[in-house]
Structure formats: C-alpha cells, structure tokens
Write a protein that holds these residues in place. Structure first.
Motif, PDB file in Angstrom:
ATOM      1  N   HIS A  79      36.483  -7.063  -5.144  1.00  0.00           N
ATOM      2  CA  HIS A  79      37.344  -7.902  -4.307  1.00  0.00           C
ATOM      3  C   HIS A  79      36.527  -8.658  -3.276  1.00  0.00           C
ATOM      4  O   HIS A  79      36.821  -9.826  -2.963  1.00  0.00           O
ATOM      5  N   SER A  80      35.482  -8.017  -2.726  1.00  0.00           N
ATOM      6  CA  SER A  80      34.700  -8.645  -1.668  1.00  0.00           C
ATOM      7  C   SER A  80      33.205  -8.683  -1.945  1.00  0.00           C
ATOM      8  O   SER A  80      32.477  -9.359  -1.209  1.00  0.00           O
ATOM      9  N   LEU A  81      32.726  -7.984  -2.953  1.00  0.00           N
ATOM     10  CA  LEU A  81      31.290  -7.898  -3.197  1.00  0.00           C
ATOM     11  C   LEU A  81      30.895  -8.735  -4.409  1.00  0.00           C
ATOM     12  O   LEU A  81      31.604  -8.752  -5.422  1.00  0.00           O
ATOM     13  N   PRO A  82      29.758  -9.434  -4.335  1.00  0.00           N
ATOM     14  CA  PRO A  82      29.308 -10.283  -5.444  1.00  0.00           C
ATOM     15  C   PRO A  82      28.880  -9.469  -6.656  1.00  0.00           C
ATOM     16  O   PRO A  82      28.622  -8.258  -6.578  1.00  0.00           O
ATOM     17  N   LEU A  83      28.790 -10.148  -7.776  1.00  0.00           N
ATOM     18  CA  LEU A  83      28.484  -9.492  -9.041  1.00  0.00           C
ATOM     19  C   LEU A  83      27.119  -8.812  -9.028  1.00  0.00           C
ATOM     20  O   LEU A  83      26.943  -7.750  -9.626  1.00  0.00           O
ATOM     21  N   LEU A  84      26.138  -9.414  -8.357  1.00  0.00           N
ATOM     22  CA  LEU A  84      24.788  -8.875  -8.383  1.00  0.00           C
ATOM     23  C   LEU A  84      24.758  -7.434  -7.885  1.00  0.00           C
ATOM     24  O   LEU A  84      24.240  -6.538  -8.558  1.00  0.00           O
ATOM     25  N   ILE A  85      25.328  -7.169  -6.721  1.00  0.00           N
ATOM     26  CA  ILE A  85      25.250  -5.830  -6.142  1.00  0.00           C
ATOM     27  C   ILE A  85      26.142  -4.847  -6.890  1.00  0.00           C
ATOM     28  O   ILE A  85      25.783  -3.690  -7.099  1.00  0.00           O
ATOM     29  N   VAL A  86      27.316  -5.299  -7.342  1.00  0.00           N
ATOM     30  CA  VAL A  86      28.218  -4.388  -8.052  1.00  0.00           C
ATOM     31  C   VAL A  86      27.624  -3.974  -9.381  1.00  0.00           C
ATOM     32  O   VAL A  86      27.632  -2.784  -9.743  1.00  0.00           O
ATOM     33  N   GLN A  87      27.092  -4.937 -10.140  1.00  0.00           N
ATOM     34  CA  GLN A  87      26.518  -4.596 -11.445  1.00  0.00           C
ATOM     35  C   GLN A  87      25.272  -3.732 -11.293  1.00  0.00           C
ATOM     36  O   GLN A  87      25.066  -2.795 -12.062  1.00  0.00           O
ATOM     37  N   ALA A  88      24.440  -4.042 -10.316  1.00  0.00           N
ATOM     38  CA  ALA A  88      23.234  -3.242 -10.110  1.00  0.00           C
ATOM     39  C   ALA A  88      23.595  -1.814  -9.720  1.00  0.00           C
ATOM     40  O   ALA A  88      22.989  -0.845 -10.214  1.00  0.00           O
ATOM     41  N   CYS A  89      24.571  -1.660  -8.859  1.00  0.00           N
ATOM     42  CA  CYS A  89      24.973  -0.315  -8.443  1.00  0.00           C
ATOM     43  C   CYS A  89      25.648   0.441  -9.579  1.00  0.00           C
ATOM     44  O   CYS A  89      25.462   1.659  -9.717  1.00  0.00           O
TER      45      CYS A  89
ATOM     46  N   LEU B 106      29.469 -19.157  -9.447  1.00  0.00           N
ATOM     47  CA  LEU B 106      30.432 -18.585  -8.510  1.00  0.00           C
ATOM     48  C   LEU B 106      30.004 -18.732  -7.061  1.00  0.00           C
ATOM     49  O   LEU B 106      30.716 -18.291  -6.158  1.00  0.00           O
ATOM     50  N   GLY B 107      28.850 -19.327  -6.824  1.00  0.00           N
ATOM     51  CA  GLY B 107      28.385 -19.549  -5.470  1.00  0.00           C
ATOM     52  C   GLY B 107      28.051 -18.291  -4.703  1.00  0.00           C
ATOM     53  O   GLY B 107      28.100 -18.273  -3.465  1.00  0.00           O
ATOM     54  N   GLU B 108      27.681 -17.212  -5.412  1.00  0.00           N
ATOM     55  CA  GLU B 108      27.384 -15.941  -4.760  1.00  0.00           C
ATOM     56  C   GLU B 108      25.897 -15.882  -4.391  1.00  0.00           C
ATOM     57  O   GLU B 108      25.109 -15.169  -5.017  1.00  0.00           O
ATOM     58  N   LEU B 109      25.528 -16.636  -3.381  1.00  0.00           N
ATOM     59  CA  LEU B 109      24.134 -16.729  -2.971  1.00  0.00           C
ATOM     60  C   LEU B 109      23.788 -15.611  -1.985  1.00  0.00           C
ATOM     61  O   LEU B 109      24.652 -15.165  -1.218  1.00  0.00           O
ATOM     62  N   PRO B 110      22.541 -15.142  -1.978  1.00  0.00           N
ATOM     63  CA  PRO B 110      22.133 -14.122  -1.001  1.00  0.00           C
ATOM     64  C   PRO B 110      22.027 -14.729   0.392  1.00  0.00           C
ATOM     65  O   PRO B 110      22.130 -15.945   0.575  1.00  0.00           O
ATOM     66  N   ARG B 111      21.787 -13.882   1.359  1.00  0.00           N
ATOM     67  CA  ARG B 111      21.601 -14.354   2.730  1.00  0.00           C
ATOM     68  C   ARG B 111      20.422 -15.333   2.783  1.00  0.00           C
ATOM     69  O   ARG B 111      19.492 -15.225   1.978  1.00  0.00           O
ATOM     70  N   PRO B 112      20.449 -16.287   3.712  1.00  0.00           N
ATOM     71  CA  PRO B 112      19.348 -17.255   3.808  1.00  0.00           C
ATOM     72  C   PRO B 112      17.992 -16.563   3.935  1.00  0.00           C
ATOM     73  O   PRO B 112      17.851 -15.578   4.660  1.00  0.00           O
ATOM     74  N   HIS B 113      17.035 -17.075   3.192  1.00  0.00           N
ATOM     75  CA  HIS B 113      15.648 -16.618   3.219  1.00  0.00           C
ATOM     76  C   HIS B 113      15.454 -15.208   2.648  1.00  0.00           C
ATOM     77  O   HIS B 113      14.407 -14.590   2.880  1.00  0.00           O
ATOM     78  N   THR B 114      16.453 -14.673   1.929  1.00  0.00           N
ATOM     79  CA  THR B 114      16.304 -13.334   1.350  1.00  0.00           C
ATOM     80  C   THR B 114      16.271 -13.376  -0.174  1.00  0.00           C
ATOM     81  O   THR B 114      16.366 -12.331  -0.810  1.00  0.00           O
ATOM     82  N   GLY B 115      16.121 -14.560  -0.742  1.00  0.00           N
ATOM     83  CA  GLY B 115      16.085 -14.673  -2.201  1.00  0.00           C
ATOM     84  C   GLY B 115      14.989 -13.826  -2.837  1.00  0.00           C
ATOM     85  O   GLY B 115      15.253 -13.075  -3.793  1.00  0.00           O
TER      86      GLY B 115
END
Length: 270
Positions: free
Chosen positions: A57-67, A231-240
C-alpha cells in the motif's frame, strides 16, 4: 508507512516459517498432502502473501520484493535451529550480509501510494501473462521454468502494488472501482497462479537451486525495474548507488543460501 513496514516484517516472517514447514512436509512418508506441517506451511504462505499485499500500500516494489526474497534467510535459520540443515560459516555470513543489504535498501526507500493505473501498465501485464501462459505448452529446462515462475510472480507483484496502492480507489469501495483496476486485479491473480504452476513443474524436473535461483532473481529485479521506470518509485536523492549495492548484496546472500549441496530451503513465495 509504519503500518506497511510492520506488515512487511510479518510477511517475511510468515514466508520464512512457511518455507521451513513446507520443506518438512514435503519429506513426509505418506506424501505432502497428508502432512500437517505441509498444510501449516500453506496457511503461513497465505498469511505471508496477505501481509506483503498490505505492505505494498505504501512501500515500493524494490523493498517489498527484496524483503520477500529474504524470507529465504528466515527459512535457513529455522532449519539450522531445528537441525534440518546445518549452516556453515559461509551461510552464517550470508545471513549477516542479507541484513546489511536490506538495511541499505530501507535507507533509500521513499514510501507513498502507487501511481494511477495506465494503459501501458495493463498492456505490460497482459504481455507477461501471454508469455507465461505460452510457456505452459513448452517443455523448457528447469532453469527456464524458474525464470517463467519468476515472471508470473513478478507481474503479479506489479499488479498488487497498482491495485492496493491506489489511494484514489480503495478496494473496500469495490463498487466504485474502475474497469482498469478490475483487469489489473484479475491479471494479478493470473500471475500468482502461473508463477506457482511453473515453479511446481520446475521443482518436479530439476534441482531446487536450479529453479529457485532464476526465480528469485527475476521476481526481485523485474518488479524493481518496472517500479523505477514505469511507476516512478525512485530512491531518495543521491542514494541510487546505495540502493544498487543493497540489492546486489541481498541477491548475493540469497545465492549463497541457495547452495547446491544439502537441502536448500523450500520456496516461500506464493
């Protein structure tokens, strides 16, 4: 976002517990369906899926799939404690690396709702569904079946994020949902079924590691790429770079845990 984080933690734990129980049940002398452990694992699978669905609902795909993939580490730890599988120094180090990788990813994560469903999202999911369905009629290698399983779970995860993360159309007001939401919801279910079907075929024909390795890789990377680009789920600035490192460390640790010898953990995904 705190609720989603808690739901994700519950989902990872449930997937890990499910993996341990399903692996135990699959060894039952009378078959898995006669094993209480197998059925308990199946129930825990459902709990894990429901919890990670709420997390989207609130978390992007990257962190959910990795977890979710990191549930493999929970399974390995439980198997070690129960004596089913003894972890060496390399595997213990992999568990530590898994935590480091997830910590790096969590620091780069920006929570929030999903973008509105667009036609491009529907066509992407429909194309993935068509490809995964076509592979049902083929007899590919176990590794390709692992990729096909990952493909199914991937577009299922993408659809779940789009549906559950749509702040403008809450699911409980189902009578107001637009047609696109119903279509994406249907394709999400199709993805889960196809992913499980290919996983079952692959595990029946080859070693678990041969199937699970490509599956984990696909179902982690593909949704992450779609999240970043569509989906525009970009990480925090400068943390790529940190996000890339965290993802690489997480996948590398999972690869170590999916070792060729012994009994690799049963897949915890739905």
């Amino acid at each position: 976002m705190l609720f989603s984080a808690l739901a994700l933690a519950v989902g990872v734990l449930a997937y890990g517990l499910a993996g341990a129980r399903l692996h135990e049940g699959s060894q039952h002398q009378d078959g898995a369906l006669r094993s209480r452990a197998w059925w308990l694992g199946t129930v825990l699978q459902g709990l894990g899926f429901g919890a990670t669905l709420l997390a989207r609902h609130s978390l992007p795909l990257l962190i959910v799939q990795a977890c979710s993939t990191a549930g493999l580490g929970v399974t390995a730890a439980l198997q070690h404690l129960s004596g089913v599988r003894r972890l060496g120094r390399r595997e213990v180090a992999a568990l530590g690396a898994l935590l480091v990788g997830l910590a790096l990813l969590s620091t780069t994560t920006i929570g929030g709702p999903a973008v509105p469903i667009r036609t491009s999202h529907v066509w992407l999911m429909a194309g993935c569904a068509a490809l995964a369905t076509a592979l049902l009629a083929a007899r590919p290698s176990p590794a390709v079946l692992g990729l096909a399983s990952g493909l199914g779970f991937s577009f299922g995860a993408i659809g779940a994020r789009l549906v559950i993360g749509d702040a403008a159309h809450p699911l409980w007001r189902f009578w107001e949902l637009p047609l696109a939401t119903w279509v994406v919801g249907l394709l999400t279910g199709v993805g889960i079924v196809l992913g499980q079907a290919h996983l079952t075929r692959g595990l029946a024909r080859g070693r678990a590691t041969t199937v699970l390795g490509p599956m984990y890789l696909t179902e982690t990377l593909l949704p992450a790429i779609v999240g970043l680009t569509l989906l525009g789920e970009l990480p925090r600035p400068h943390t790529g770079p940190m996000a890339g490192l965290g993802l690489a460390v997480t996948l590398g640790a999972c690869a170590v845990l999916l070792r060729e010898d012994g009994h690799p953990p049963y897949d915890p995904q739905i």
